[in-house]
Design a protein around this motif. Sequence first.
Motif, PDB file in Angstrom:
ATOM      1  N   UNK A   3      32.366  47.559  42.432  1.00 14.34           N
ATOM      2  CA  UNK A   3      32.602  47.354  41.005  1.00 14.34           C
ATOM      3  C   UNK A   3      33.951  46.683  40.752  1.00 14.34           C
ATOM      4  N   UNK A   4      34.957  47.017  41.570  1.00 15.22           N
ATOM      5  CA  UNK A   4      36.276  46.410  41.405  1.00 15.22           C
ATOM      6  C   UNK A   4      36.206  44.907  41.645  1.00 15.22           C
ATOM      7  N   UNK A   9      35.781  39.231  39.495  1.00 17.26           N
ATOM      8  CA  UNK A   9      34.996  38.002  39.343  1.00 17.26           C
ATOM      9  C   UNK A   9      34.693  37.729  37.870  1.00 17.26           C
ATOM     10  N   UNK A  10      34.331  38.782  37.128  1.00 13.93           N
ATOM     11  CA  UNK A  10      34.089  38.616  35.690  1.00 13.93           C
ATOM     12  C   UNK A  10      35.367  38.144  34.988  1.00 13.93           C
ATOM     13  N   UNK A  11      36.508  38.755  35.336  1.00 11.99           N
ATOM     14  CA  UNK A  11      37.770  38.387  34.704  1.00 11.99           C
ATOM     15  C   UNK A  11      38.184  36.957  35.010  1.00 11.99           C
ATOM     16  N   UNK A  12      38.058  36.572  36.272  1.00 16.12           N
ATOM     17  CA  UNK A  12      38.403  35.196  36.659  1.00 16.12           C
ATOM     18  C   UNK A  12      37.507  34.207  35.926  1.00 16.12           C
ATOM     19  N   UNK A 226      32.366  38.479  29.173  1.00 14.73           N
ATOM     20  CA  UNK A 226      32.821  38.557  30.559  1.00 14.73           C
ATOM     21  C   UNK A 226      34.132  39.339  30.652  1.00 14.73           C
ATOM     22  N   UNK A 227      35.021  39.069  29.702  1.00 10.41           N
ATOM     23  CA  UNK A 227      36.309  39.768  29.692  1.00 10.41           C
ATOM     24  C   UNK A 227      36.110  41.264  29.486  1.00 10.41           C
ATOM     25  N   UNK A 237      46.837  46.426  35.153  1.00 17.97           N
ATOM     26  CA  UNK A 237      47.724  45.544  35.915  1.00 17.97           C
ATOM     27  C   UNK A 237      46.956  44.326  36.418  1.00 17.97           C
ATOM     28  N   UNK A 238      45.699  44.524  36.791  1.00 19.61           N
ATOM     29  CA  UNK A 238      44.868  43.398  37.215  1.00 19.61           C
ATOM     30  C   UNK A 238      44.611  42.431  36.089  1.00 19.61           C
TER      31      UNK A 238
END
Length: 301
Positions: A3-4, A9-12, A226-227, A237-238
């Motif tokens: 999940x991490x 990947x979703x954030x990028x 996605x965000x 932090x990520x």
Amino acid sequence: MSELRRGFLFGIAAYVFWGFFPLYIRLLRSAGALEILAHRVVWSMVFVALLLTVVRRWPFLKELARRPGKLAGITLASGLIAVNWGMYIFGVNTERVVETALGYFIGPLVMVLLGVVALHERLNAAQWTAVGIGTVAVAVLTVDYGRLPYIALTLAASFGGYSLVKKRLGLPAAEGLFVESAMLALPALAYLTWLTAQGDSTFGQGAGHTTLLVVAGAATAIPLLLFASAANRIPMTGIGILQYIAPILQLGCGVLIFHEPMPPARLAGFALVWLALIVFTIDGLRTGRRRAAAREPAMAA
């Protein structure tokens, strides 16, 4: 896949999408900023409405109708995001993509100040140092531009305020975006109707242009969703590190693709902003590690 990793990947994907968004907005340049904004609002509402119908999430409206405080907060959020979207479109289509990138670079520093003013948070020495460097950077850029970088400051302030309101509301991404768009849809439709009556509307003038205006709804909603998926899977932090992807790509679009000027004084101003962000990010990472270390004994007990 964990999940991490999926969250990263979703954030990028979300931030890369936002980073190249100036290229999409520039394709709509034959329409004015207000017309693009109005279409973006209307088609965002349509797209999210279809999505909510598919996943059967409409019952949330009944619950929301019984909470006037949240409706007032959503009204404020919708006004702030409208200002943000409108100023961003204006900046891109008046060849100031570099300044829009500056707005999203200084956004984290503005959010820190909003935390002090609105939430009465206390800053440590590193955070005050970062804010001070950022203030000097804005002064340097003001001298370079010959004016206050109002596009950047408006983008940073409006998105910072929007984020603060959204944090307090705690609404899911799709539902929140639908209500925000719905609140803006009536004035947007009124403006588009008036524009058509005046004969100044660009909607319908070419299949390609019309399609791009309609697709603006999906182009707005998809990165937000996605965000939201990323935020639910990775630590803050990520998210804090990933958020610099978008303005870096926007800056690249402005300088390398649109060939906007980057004189030495402007570059120096950006360098100061980056220095402030480095100080701010390092402090955030250290704070995150200290909190994690403090939680370990408690969890063991």
